[in-house]
Scaffold this motif. Structure first.
Motif, PDB file in Angstrom:
ATOM      1  N   ARG A  13     -24.300  95.133   8.374  1.00  0.00           N
ATOM      2  CA  ARG A  13     -22.918  94.688   8.138  1.00  0.00           C
ATOM      3  C   ARG A  13     -22.633  94.409   6.653  1.00  0.00           C
ATOM      4  NH1 ARG A  13     -22.673  96.738  12.898  1.00  0.00           N
ATOM      5  NH2 ARG A  13     -22.950  95.350  14.686  1.00  0.00           N
ATOM      6  N   ILE A  14     -23.373  95.036   5.758  1.00  0.00           N
ATOM      7  CA  ILE A  14     -23.153  94.783   4.334  1.00  0.00           C
ATOM      8  C   ILE A  14     -21.770  95.255   3.905  1.00  0.00           C
ATOM      9  CG2 ILE A  14     -23.990  95.244   2.002  1.00  0.00           C
ATOM     10  CD1 ILE A  14     -25.798  93.487   3.752  1.00  0.00           C
ATOM     11  N   ALA A  15     -21.391  96.460   4.345  1.00  0.00           N
ATOM     12  CA  ALA A  15     -20.078  96.989   3.962  1.00  0.00           C
ATOM     13  C   ALA A  15     -18.957  96.102   4.485  1.00  0.00           C
ATOM     14  CB  ALA A  15     -19.917  98.414   4.493  1.00  0.00           C
ATOM     15  N   GLU A  16     -19.103  95.618   5.711  1.00  0.00           N
ATOM     16  CA  GLU A  16     -18.060  94.763   6.292  1.00  0.00           C
ATOM     17  C   GLU A  16     -17.974  93.423   5.560  1.00  0.00           C
ATOM     18  OE1 GLU A  16     -20.391  96.328   7.963  1.00  0.00           O
ATOM     19  OE2 GLU A  16     -19.371  97.711   9.334  1.00  0.00           O
ATOM     20  N   LEU A  17     -19.141  92.855   5.231  1.00  0.00           N
ATOM     21  CA  LEU A  17     -19.133  91.603   4.471  1.00  0.00           C
ATOM     22  C   LEU A  17     -18.484  91.789   3.115  1.00  0.00           C
ATOM     23  CD1 LEU A  17     -22.562  89.796   5.032  1.00  0.00           C
ATOM     24  CD2 LEU A  17     -20.283  88.888   5.460  1.00  0.00           C
ATOM     25  N   ASN A  18     -18.761  92.916   2.467  1.00  0.00           N
ATOM     26  CA  ASN A  18     -18.147  93.191   1.163  1.00  0.00           C
ATOM     27  C   ASN A  18     -16.629  93.289   1.296  1.00  0.00           C
ATOM     28  OD1 ASN A  18     -20.614  93.220  -0.119  1.00  0.00           O
ATOM     29  ND2 ASN A  18     -20.859  95.440  -0.013  1.00  0.00           N
ATOM     30  N   SER A  19     -16.161  93.927   2.358  1.00  0.00           N
ATOM     31  CA  SER A  19     -14.708  94.026   2.578  1.00  0.00           C
ATOM     32  C   SER A  19     -14.101  92.650   2.802  1.00  0.00           C
ATOM     33  CB  SER A  19     -14.422  94.923   3.791  1.00  0.00           C
ATOM     34  OG  SER A  19     -14.807  96.253   3.550  1.00  0.00           O
ATOM     35  N   MET A  20     -14.784  91.805   3.548  1.00  0.00           N
ATOM     36  CA  MET A  20     -14.270  90.455   3.802  1.00  0.00           C
ATOM     37  C   MET A  20     -14.318  89.602   2.540  1.00  0.00           C
ATOM     38  SD  MET A  20     -15.952  89.997   7.595  1.00  0.00           S
ATOM     39  CE  MET A  20     -15.100  88.507   8.118  1.00  0.00           C
ATOM     40  N   ASP A  21     -15.368  89.768   1.731  1.00  0.00           N
ATOM     41  CA  ASP A  21     -15.431  89.055   0.450  1.00  0.00           C
ATOM     42  C   ASP A  21     -14.276  89.474  -0.457  1.00  0.00           C
ATOM     43  OD1 ASP A  21     -17.679  87.596   1.062  1.00  0.00           O
ATOM     44  OD2 ASP A  21     -19.077  89.052   0.217  1.00  0.00           O
ATOM     45  N   CYS A  34      -5.270  89.917   6.330  1.00  0.00           N
ATOM     46  CA  CYS A  34      -5.613  89.853   7.751  1.00  0.00           C
ATOM     47  C   CYS A  34      -6.703  90.885   8.023  1.00  0.00           C
ATOM     48  CB  CYS A  34      -4.389  90.139   8.616  1.00  0.00           C
ATOM     49  SG  CYS A  34      -4.762  90.150  10.388  1.00  0.00           S
ATOM     50  N   ILE A  35      -7.797  90.440   8.619  1.00  0.00           N
ATOM     51  CA  ILE A  35      -8.898  91.320   8.992  1.00  0.00           C
ATOM     52  C   ILE A  35      -8.935  91.421  10.512  1.00  0.00           C
ATOM     53  CG2 ILE A  35     -11.397  91.654   8.978  1.00  0.00           C
ATOM     54  CD1 ILE A  35     -10.178  92.027   6.246  1.00  0.00           C
ATOM     55  N   LEU A  36      -8.791  92.638  11.023  1.00  0.00           N
ATOM     56  CA  LEU A  36      -8.924  92.906  12.447  1.00  0.00           C
ATOM     57  C   LEU A  36     -10.338  93.443  12.678  1.00  0.00           C
ATOM     58  CD1 LEU A  36      -5.480  94.644  12.836  1.00  0.00           C
ATOM     59  CD2 LEU A  36      -6.128  92.521  13.976  1.00  0.00           C
ATOM     60  N   LEU A  37     -11.140  92.676  13.390  1.00  0.00           N
ATOM     61  CA  LEU A  37     -12.561  92.974  13.524  1.00  0.00           C
ATOM     62  C   LEU A  37     -12.845  93.437  14.949  1.00  0.00           C
ATOM     63  CD1 LEU A  37     -15.107  92.783  11.736  1.00  0.00           C
ATOM     64  CD2 LEU A  37     -15.446  90.479  12.632  1.00  0.00           C
ATOM     65  N   ALA A  38     -13.237  94.718  15.092  1.00  0.00           N
ATOM     66  CA  ALA A  38     -13.439  95.300  16.412  1.00  0.00           C
ATOM     67  C   ALA A  38     -14.901  95.679  16.615  1.00  0.00           C
ATOM     68  CB  ALA A  38     -12.565  96.537  16.583  1.00  0.00           C
ATOM     69  N   ALA A  39     -15.413  95.438  17.813  1.00  0.00           N
ATOM     70  CA  ALA A  39     -16.751  95.871  18.187  1.00  0.00           C
ATOM     71  C   ALA A  39     -16.852  95.826  19.696  1.00  0.00           C
ATOM     72  CB  ALA A  39     -17.828  94.987  17.564  1.00  0.00           C
ATOM     73  N   GLN A 211     -14.229  98.302  12.027  1.00  0.00           N
ATOM     74  CA  GLN A 211     -14.866  98.683  13.282  1.00  0.00           C
ATOM     75  C   GLN A 211     -16.382  98.574  13.108  1.00  0.00           C
ATOM     76  OE1 GLN A 211     -13.335 100.075  16.373  1.00  0.00           O
ATOM     77  NE2 GLN A 211     -15.394  99.533  17.043  1.00  0.00           N
ATOM     78  N   LEU A 212     -17.007  97.650  13.819  1.00  0.00           N
ATOM     79  CA  LEU A 212     -18.450  97.448  13.680  1.00  0.00           C
ATOM     80  C   LEU A 212     -19.198  98.529  14.455  1.00  0.00           C
ATOM     81  CD1 LEU A 212     -18.958  93.588  14.030  1.00  0.00           C
ATOM     82  CD2 LEU A 212     -18.403  94.952  12.020  1.00  0.00           C
ATOM     83  N   ARG A 213     -20.037  99.251  13.757  1.00  0.00           N
ATOM     84  CA  ARG A 213     -20.911 100.237  14.399  1.00  0.00           C
ATOM     85  C   ARG A 213     -22.119  99.523  15.003  1.00  0.00           C
ATOM     86  NH1 ARG A 213     -25.075  99.890  11.265  1.00  0.00           N
ATOM     87  NH2 ARG A 213     -24.833  99.443   9.052  1.00  0.00           N
ATOM     88  N   ARG A 214     -22.887 100.252  15.750  1.00  0.00           N
ATOM     89  CA  ARG A 214     -24.142  99.702  16.257  1.00  0.00           C
ATOM     90  C   ARG A 214     -25.162  99.619  15.111  1.00  0.00           C
ATOM     91  NH1 ARG A 214     -24.777 102.752  22.158  1.00  0.00           N
ATOM     92  NH2 ARG A 214     -22.766 102.043  22.993  1.00  0.00           N
ATOM     93  N   LEU A 215     -26.128  98.728  15.242  1.00  0.00           N
ATOM     94  CA  LEU A 215     -27.131  98.554  14.192  1.00  0.00           C
ATOM     95  C   LEU A 215     -28.092  99.730  14.178  1.00  0.00           C
ATOM     96  CD1 LEU A 215     -28.066  94.759  14.516  1.00  0.00           C
ATOM     97  CD2 LEU A 215     -26.396  95.824  12.996  1.00  0.00           C
TER      98      LEU A 215
END
Length: 958
Positions: A13-21, A34-39, A211-215
């Motif tokens: 989730r590094i890319a997602e954390l960077n986007s949220m930062d 506004c961040i819409l977080l889907a998984a 959109q969170l991918r699988r690990l």
């Protein structure tokens, strides 16, 4: 749903954390985001939100609310109620009243009764409008004080009023310091109200959908390490990744606190997985039961044949399962959405259902193969007849399937089919006549398949069963074959008895046959691994003579491999000999010797320091082991030279990736030695003491096999020295260096890497006797290649540091490593050359060496070495930027010159009063400096700060 509660390490989730930062930086600057977080369910939405909010560290007011799953309808405004409760808990009800006023408090009292008197509600629309405006005003006032982060989780369970409130807030709160984080399940997004709400919000300015991918496999490994508090075994990673599909929640549910894989998932998770299955119509549920025994994926044509239903009727039965997220369309058929859903449905079947469904599949497949069926026809028939309880038919098809699997190098499948043969054997009267082999021969073949599949535990059990049945006096050659199989598995399992098995096998394989050739080749390689070269040479010569008598090209090539391995030192002619052997092996089209020849060539290139050549050919040889079905057996031994070559050339990320691929093969202990050693070498380059400690711990957990005992002992001593030096443990590293000297003297052999590490630490810790004895050992030790020549020169350079470091020797060492394209070791030598130049008052010379060293270390990500170079440069007031000799350099961790001085005195054990006296400052000022240093170093105590100072070699700079 997991049964143990150890804190999981955040993974991926590094890319997602960077986007949220980035979004929070916008919010801090006055822009609403506004961040819409889907998984999917269990995909880690809440864990990501938790990690992000924890990182804000008091920089924002964080309010969290969530929607609640209800059986009938959603709880009205559940998130808003949760937010208000959280705010009241953090700041008190009086603050809320002061921000929204008396009228606003009465509106909010409908959600939070503790606020007092309720407002009158004559019109529902007006009342809702007042509530929305009050919420808007509350958020605006809160955001004036500091950035406001509002988290609303699980809106797939939200009521319509909550959806409308979200739309209102995202449109009306545009220029305030508000960050809105909304989470939802991606699989629920098809619901009309949720879909339209997400669509509306995503179109607003400042909105972003993540959109969170699988690990990935590597990320699951990190998650498991966090759960267990230690590196997980490769087999556990492989199983969890395969069954859990990269979903974090499933990872937690699949292991217990001991790190073992659960045979069955926990009850709560199993109920969750089956919930959607139980909600589909009964006819669809029955179809899912049939599909569960067909595998995780099943073609439409097979399903049509098994159910005997027309296409359109079948599609109508499938549609509810697809809509519920149980199945997904999959090319020419269908697949269960998760492997665990498939497991849960299959596990829910009762015995009678299983027998009947297996019979359906077997009857269909007996009539002929089904187009696009995704496993071998014979394998499928064997498994279905076994499930249907038909032993004779199972035995027939399992024997055929085992032969087909062996021809395709699918040794694991071969072993599984032979296990079915053995299981059916007691129930079939004419089993031997039916397949043309006796029971002992089946056991021998199963052991051979297990050996090549690296399933040593099962293979050893097969051998023991076969040996118990065999008449050794009548069947000497069959006995020899079994002993050879056991010897291979004992070698790769790092257990004793291998040499005894090989000697006994040679005694029974006396005829000039391929079996004796097998024994000679295997015995020779085992002796080379142990360093018994003279005996290996005699056996290798006998092998070459026998190969000529047999006129057998495979054994000619094996004899050539052994001859090339014994041709030392590994010079150009030796490497040419290996290349010739590889060419012959490729032409012979014999997978076994092709892989052996490739592995021997890579090891010879590694010994010669020819890293670029390894990188040119290594990936293809590594891939070939997979193609030939020998990856678990020999893949790690092939991958290790490639990993070390990447690391030597400073390509750390590629070395790490190769090491991860080696581990993913789930090798036996002999292969794991190479995996863990590569992990340790990578950790040393990166200066990662925790990573090094984990690798050392894993190495120590392996069986203490005689095959690699001396090698492991030397490497473990070296890693202990490096680990203690990295941790700043001066006394411990000194003790380890002295212990290494005793080991080297007692062993009588040579380990140049160990001698280099021991000499460096002995000089650092001023152990003159140890330095002299190590120098004497190094002077007598043979040097086999250019790498060992450079290591010998480095030992001389380290020894020169005791009186006064020699610039010329260190620069010669740097040139040697440069010639070998080893940037890490070159950078270290240049750093020492720079330090020697400083001591000789050659400032410009020192600056040039420091800059080149820093550039090299920084380019490969060697942070610790970069910090050490920076510390030297800062002390000398050398700027590491090109052409800047007289400016103050940037000290490590942002320490000022004065703080560096204080840190050196802390490392010397001085109190605040001593520091004040030495620097002519007040005790209070000294105390302030110490506090600043502890903060910048992120350490809790003076002792820990002193350890960092020693680790960065800051103390040396005085």
């Amino acid at each position: 749903m997991s049964t143990f509660r150890k804190r999981t390490r955040f993974s991926g989730r590094i890319a997602e954390l960077n986007s949220m930062d980035s979004a929070f930086r916008d919010v801090s600057g006055g822009r609403q985001r506004c961040i819409l977080l889907a998984a999917e369910a269990g995909g880690g939405k809440s864990r990501l939100v938790e990690e992000f909010t924890n990182r804000l560290s008091g920089r924002a007011l964080i309010l969290k609310g969530g929607c609640i799953e209800q059986q009938e309808s959603a709880l009205p405004y559940a998130p808003a109620t949760g937010l208000l409760h959280e705010l009241a808990r953090l700041r008190g009800q009086s603050l809320i009243k002061s921000l929204v006023g008396c009228e606003g408090a009465r509106e909010l009292a409908w959600l939070l009764p503790e606020l007092g008197e309720l407002s009158e509600r004559f019109d529902a629309g007006i009342a809702r409008s007042r509530l929305f405006e009050t919420m808007r005003k509350l958020f605006e006032e809160l955001a004036r004080e500091m950035p406001l982060v509002v988290v609303i989780e699980d809106i797939h369970w939200a009521d319509q009023g909550t959806f409308d409130l979200l739309r209102f807030l995202t449109r009306r709160l545009m220029d305030i310091r508000l960050m809105l984080i909304v989470t939802y399940r991606a699989e629920e997004a098809s619901r009309n109200a949720l879909r339209t709400t997400i669509g509306d919000i995503s179109l607003c300015e400042g909105s972003e959908v993540l959109q969170l991918r699988r690990l990935t496999y590597a990320e699951i490994a990190v998650q498991l390490e966090g759960l267990l508090g230690r590196p997980p075994k490769p087999a556990v990673i492989n199983s969890v990744y395969a069954r859990g599909c990269g979903i974090p929640l499933f990872t937690e549910a699949l292991i217990d606190a001991s790190g073992s894989l659960r045979a069955n998932v926990t009850g709560s998770l199993n109920d969750y997985l089956l919930r959607a299955v139980r909600e589909v119509p009964p006819s669809t549920g029955g179809l899912l039961k049939v599909m569960a025994l067909g595998g995780p994926q099943i073609t439409h044509s097979l399903l049509r044949s098994v159910t005997n239903k027309p296409d359109l009727d079948l599609v109508e039965l499938l549609r509810p399962a697809i809509s519920a997220g149980v199945l997904v369309p999959d090319r020419d058929g269908y697949a269960f959405r998760h492997a665990l859903i498939h497991d849960a449905v299959r596990g829910d079947l009762i015995a009678g259902e299983k027998v009947a469904i297996h019979r359906l599949y077997a009857d269909v497949l007996e009539r002929g193969s089904i187009p696009s069926y995704r496993i071998w026809h014979s394998v499928a028939l064997a498994r279905h007849w076994h499930g249907a309880g038909q032993a004779e038919r199972c035995l027939k098809w399992a024997w055929q399937a085992a032969g087909e699997a062996a021809a395709a190098f699918a040794y694991m499948d071969q072993m599984e089919m032979l296990k079915l043969v053995l299981a059916a054997w007691p129930e079939v009267e004419n089993a031997r006549r039916l397949i043309g082999a006796d029971h002992c021969k089946v056991l021998e073949l199963a052991a051979d398949a297990a050996c090549w599949a690296a399933e040593a535990e099962q293979g050893l059990a097969f051998v023991d069963r076969a040996l118990a049945e065999l008449d050794a006096d009548r069947y000497g050659e069959q006995l020899a074959a079994l002993l050879l199989q056991r010897a291979v598995m004992r070698q790769h399992s790092l257990v004793s008895g291998e040499i005894a098995d090989l000697e006994r096998a040679l005694d029974h394989a006396v005829s000039p046959t391929r079996l004796r050739a097998d024994a000679l080749g295997q015995f020779s390689r085992a002796l080379i691994l142990r360093g018994e070269f003279d005996r290996a040479k005699r056996l290798g010569e006998e092998l070459r003579d026998l190969a000529e008598r047999l006129d057998d090209e495979e054994y000619r090539i094996e004899g050539m491999i052994i001859g090339a391995m014994l041709n030392m030192p590994p010079n150009a002619s030796c490497i040419d000999a290996h290349r010739i052997v590889v060419g012959r092996a490729e032409q012979a089209s014999t997978g076994r010797v092709e892989v052996l020849a490739g592995a021997a060539l890579l090891q010879a290139l590694l010994d010669a320091g020819e890293y670029s050549q390894i990188i040119d050919i290594g990936p293809a040889i590594f891939a070939r082991t997979v193609e030939l079905g020998q990856a678990r057996y020999i893949g790690a031994l092939v991958g290790a030279p490639l990993c070390r070559a990447y690391l030597g050339l400073g390509r750390v990320s590629e070395a790490t990736e190769t090491c991860e691929r080696m581990a993913a093969l789930d090798p036996l202990p002999l292969g794991l030695v190479h995996v863990f050693e590569c992990q340790a070498e990578i950790a040393i380059v990166l200066g990662d003491v925790d990573r090094l400690a984990a690798a050392v711990s894993s190495l120590r957990d392996l069986p203490p096999g005689p095959q690699v005992a001396n090698r492991m002992a030397a490497n473990l001593r070296r890693y202990e020295i490096e680990s203690r030096a990295l941790a700043g443990d001066r006394d411990g590293s000194a003790s380890s260096a002295k212990s290494a000297l005793m080991f080297l003297k007692a062993q009588g052999g040579v380990s140049w890497p160990l001698m280099v590490s021991a000499m460096r630490v002995a000089v650092d810790t001023r152990q003159k006797d140890v330095v002299l004895e190590l120098a004497e050992l190094a002077g007598r030790a043979p040097r086999r290649n250019k790498v060992e020549d450079a290591e010998s020169l480095e030992i001389s350079a380290e020894m020169s540091r005791a009186p006064a470091s020699n610039i010329n020797i260190w620069e010669a060492v740097a040139r040697s490593w440069a010639d070998l394209n080893q940037p890490f070791r070159q950078a270290y030598a240049l750093m020492q050359a720079g330090a020697a130049a400083l001591n000789a008052a050659k400032r410009v010379h020192a600056a040039r060496n420091f800059r080149q060293a820093f550039h090299l270390a920084h380019s490969i990500g060697a942070q610790l070495l970069s910090d050490q170079i920076g510390a030297f440069a800062a002390k000398a007031r050398i700027d590491l930027r090109d052409g800047e000799d007289d400016c103050v350099g940037k000290a490590p961790f942002g320490l000022t010159d004065r703080e560096l001085e204080v840190l050196r005195l802390i490392a010397d054990g001085q109190s605040n009063r001593d520091i004040a006296r030495n620097l002519f400052i007040s005790s209070k000022t000294a105390s302030v400096h110490v506090s600043n240093i502890l903060g910048k170093l992120s350490v809790p105590s003076r002792g820990a700060a002193a350890a960092v100072a020693h680790r960065l070699r800051i103390v040396e700079l005085t």
